[in-house]
Design a protein around this motif. Structure first.
Motif, PDB file in Angstrom:
ATOM      1  N   SER A  41     -77.190 -10.031  69.043  1.00 26.66           N
ATOM      2  CA  SER A  41     -78.489 -10.564  69.453  1.00 26.66           C
ATOM      3  C   SER A  41     -78.577 -10.494  70.968  1.00 26.66           C
ATOM      4  N   GLU A  42     -79.791 -10.636  71.474  1.00 25.00           N
ATOM      5  CA  GLU A  42     -80.022 -10.569  72.914  1.00 25.00           C
ATOM      6  C   GLU A  42     -80.643 -11.877  73.382  1.00 25.00           C
ATOM      7  N   PRO A  43     -80.262 -12.325  74.568  1.00 24.68           N
ATOM      8  CA  PRO A  43     -80.816 -13.574  75.079  1.00 24.68           C
ATOM      9  C   PRO A  43     -82.284 -13.429  75.467  1.00 24.68           C
ATOM     10  N   LYS A  44     -82.989 -14.533  75.376  1.00 22.51           N
ATOM     11  CA  LYS A  44     -84.372 -14.564  75.856  1.00 22.51           C
ATOM     12  C   LYS A  44     -84.359 -14.518  77.379  1.00 22.51           C
ATOM     13  N   LEU A  45     -85.511 -14.261  77.944  1.00 24.20           N
ATOM     14  CA  LEU A  45     -85.623 -14.130  79.399  1.00 24.20           C
ATOM     15  C   LEU A  45     -85.101 -15.368  80.116  1.00 24.20           C
ATOM     16  N   ALA A  46     -85.451 -16.549  79.649  1.00 24.68           N
ATOM     17  CA  ALA A  46     -85.010 -17.782  80.306  1.00 24.68           C
ATOM     18  C   ALA A  46     -83.481 -17.870  80.330  1.00 24.68           C
ATOM     19  N   THR A  47     -82.842 -17.453  79.256  1.00 28.07           N
ATOM     20  CA  THR A  47     -81.379 -17.471  79.201  1.00 28.07           C
ATOM     21  C   THR A  47     -80.794 -16.409  80.115  1.00 28.07           C
ATOM     22  N   LEU A  48     -81.426 -15.245  80.185  1.00 29.81           N
ATOM     23  CA  LEU A  48     -80.970 -14.202  81.118  1.00 29.81           C
ATOM     24  C   LEU A  48     -81.010 -14.688  82.552  1.00 29.81           C
ATOM     25  N   ILE A  49     -82.046 -15.426  82.887  1.00 31.07           N
ATOM     26  CA  ILE A  49     -82.171 -15.960  84.244  1.00 31.07           C
ATOM     27  C   ILE A  49     -81.034 -16.932  84.533  1.00 31.07           C
ATOM     28  N   VAL A  50     -80.744 -17.809  83.588  1.00 35.04           N
ATOM     29  CA  VAL A  50     -79.650 -18.770  83.755  1.00 35.04           C
ATOM     30  C   VAL A  50     -78.317 -18.034  83.910  1.00 35.04           C
ATOM     31  N   LEU A  51     -78.088 -17.028  83.078  1.00 41.30           N
ATOM     32  CA  LEU A  51     -76.851 -16.256  83.171  1.00 41.30           C
ATOM     33  C   LEU A  51     -76.735 -15.522  84.503  1.00 41.30           C
ATOM     34  N   ALA A  52     -77.819 -14.894  84.928  1.00 45.00           N
ATOM     35  CA  ALA A  52     -77.806 -14.183  86.214  1.00 45.00           C
ATOM     36  C   ALA A  52     -77.536 -15.149  87.364  1.00 45.00           C
ATOM     37  N   ASP A  53     -78.153 -16.316  87.319  1.00 51.20           N
ATOM     38  CA  ASP A  53     -77.910 -17.321  88.360  1.00 51.20           C
ATOM     39  C   ASP A  53     -76.465 -17.817  88.315  1.00 51.20           C
ATOM     40  N   TYR A  54     -75.971 -18.061  87.128  1.00 53.71           N
ATOM     41  CA  TYR A  54     -74.606 -18.562  86.969  1.00 53.71           C
ATOM     42  C   TYR A  54     -73.593 -17.567  87.533  1.00 53.71           C
ATOM     43  N   TYR A  55     -73.759 -16.298  87.198  1.00 51.59           N
ATOM     44  CA  TYR A  55     -72.835 -15.265  87.661  1.00 51.59           C
ATOM     45  C   TYR A  55     -73.188 -14.716  89.039  1.00 51.59           C
ATOM     46  N   GLN A  56     -74.318 -15.125  89.571  1.00 53.37           N
ATOM     47  CA  GLN A  56     -74.806 -14.658  90.873  1.00 53.37           C
ATOM     48  C   GLN A  56     -74.945 -13.137  90.908  1.00 53.37           C
ATOM     49  N   VAL A  57     -75.603 -12.630  89.881  1.00 53.39           N
ATOM     50  CA  VAL A  57     -75.921 -11.206  89.791  1.00 53.39           C
ATOM     51  C   VAL A  57     -77.404 -11.086  89.455  1.00 53.39           C
ATOM     52  N   SER A  58     -77.922  -9.892  89.534  1.00 55.47           N
ATOM     53  CA  SER A  58     -79.320  -9.678  89.186  1.00 55.47           C
ATOM     54  C   SER A  58     -79.478  -9.445  87.687  1.00 55.47           C
ATOM     55  N   ILE A  59     -80.662  -9.716  87.191  1.00 51.91           N
ATOM     56  CA  ILE A  59     -80.962  -9.419  85.794  1.00 51.91           C
ATOM     57  C   ILE A  59     -80.891  -7.912  85.570  1.00 51.91           C
ATOM     58  N   ASP A  60     -81.288  -7.132  86.561  1.00 49.74           N
ATOM     59  CA  ASP A  60     -81.189  -5.677  86.455  1.00 49.74           C
ATOM     60  C   ASP A  60     -79.743  -5.239  86.226  1.00 49.74           C
ATOM     61  N   TYR A  61     -78.801  -5.908  86.875  1.00 47.03           N
ATOM     62  CA  TYR A  61     -77.391  -5.582  86.664  1.00 47.03           C
ATOM     63  C   TYR A  61     -76.984  -5.912  85.227  1.00 47.03           C
ATOM     64  N   LEU A  62     -77.351  -7.090  84.752  1.00 46.82           N
ATOM     65  CA  LEU A  62     -77.008  -7.479  83.387  1.00 46.82           C
ATOM     66  C   LEU A  62     -77.582  -6.496  82.373  1.00 46.82           C
ATOM     67  N   ALA A  63     -78.804  -6.031  82.622  1.00 42.87           N
ATOM     68  CA  ALA A  63     -79.491  -5.141  81.690  1.00 42.87           C
ATOM     69  C   ALA A  63     -79.065  -3.677  81.833  1.00 42.87           C
ATOM     70  N   GLY A  64     -78.270  -3.369  82.848  1.00 42.29           N
ATOM     71  CA  GLY A  64     -77.801  -2.003  83.025  1.00 42.29           C
ATOM     72  C   GLY A  64     -78.748  -1.112  83.808  1.00 42.29           C
ATOM     73  N   ARG A  65     -79.725  -1.714  84.467  1.00 43.59           N
ATOM     74  CA  ARG A  65     -80.666  -0.906  85.255  1.00 43.59           C
ATOM     75  C   ARG A  65     -80.098  -0.522  86.606  1.00 43.59           C
ATOM     76  N   THR A  66     -79.026  -1.199  87.017  1.00 43.84           N
ATOM     77  CA  THR A  66     -78.336  -0.875  88.254  1.00 43.84           C
ATOM     78  C   THR A  66     -76.860  -1.181  88.061  1.00 43.84           C
ATOM     79  N   ASP A  67     -76.028  -0.513  88.836  1.00 51.36           N
ATOM     80  CA  ASP A  67     -74.600  -0.797  88.786  1.00 51.36           C
ATOM     81  C   ASP A  67     -74.165  -1.714  89.920  1.00 51.36           C
ATOM     82  N   ALA A  68     -75.116  -2.117  90.763  1.00 50.73           N
ATOM     83  CA  ALA A  68     -74.828  -3.025  91.872  1.00 50.73           C
ATOM     84  C   ALA A  68     -75.055  -4.462  91.406  1.00 50.73           C
ATOM     85  N   PRO A  69     -73.982  -5.235  91.243  1.00 49.83           N
ATOM     86  CA  PRO A  69     -74.139  -6.588  90.723  1.00 49.83           C
ATOM     87  C   PRO A  69     -74.811  -7.557  91.684  1.00 49.83           C
ATOM     88  N   ASP A  70     -74.720  -7.296  92.979  1.00 49.91           N
ATOM     89  CA  ASP A  70     -75.270  -8.231  93.962  1.00 49.91           C
ATOM     90  C   ASP A  70     -76.776  -8.110  94.059  1.00 49.91           C
TER      91      ASP A  70
END
Length: 78
Positions: A41-70
Motif C-alpha cells: 500500500s502507499e501512504p496518503k499525502l498527509a503521511t508522506l509529508i510527515v515521513l518527509a519531515d521526520y527523515y528531513q528529505v523531500s517528498i520528491d526523493y521519497l517518490a523517486g523523482r530525484t536522487d537528492a534526498p536533501d
C-alpha cells in the motif's frame, strides 16, 4: 511504487528504528506501516509529508523523482 517502499526501508534502517517504533510515531498500526515498506500500500499525502519531515528529505526523493534526498532551496525571482 517500489522506489517509495525501498527508500522508506533504507531511511528507517539508516536511523536504526524498528518498524513498530515508526508506526507509533505516525500513529498507525504496525501492519499498516509494514505495508508501506513492502509496497502493498502507499501512504496518503498527509503521511508522506510527515515521513518527509521526520527523515528531513523531500517528498520528491521519497517518490523517486530525484536522487537528492536533501531539500533544495528554490530561488524565486522578483
Amino acid at each position: 511504487m517500489q522506489i517509495l517502499a525501498k527508500r522508506l526501508k533504507e531511511l528507517r534502517e539508516e536511523r536504526r528504528i524498528y518498524q513498530r517504533e515508526l508506526a507509533e510515531i505516525l500513529g498507525m498500526s504496525f501492519r499498516g506501516y509494514q505495508n508501506y515498506e513492502t509496497g502493498q500500500s502507499e501512504p496518503k499525502l498527509a503521511t508522506l509529508i510527515v515521513l518527509a519531515d521526520y527523515y528531513q528529505v523531500s517528498i520528491d526523493y521519497l517518490a523517486g523523482r530525484t536522487d537528492a534526498p536533501d531539500f533544495q532551496a528554490v530561488k524565486t525571482e522578483e
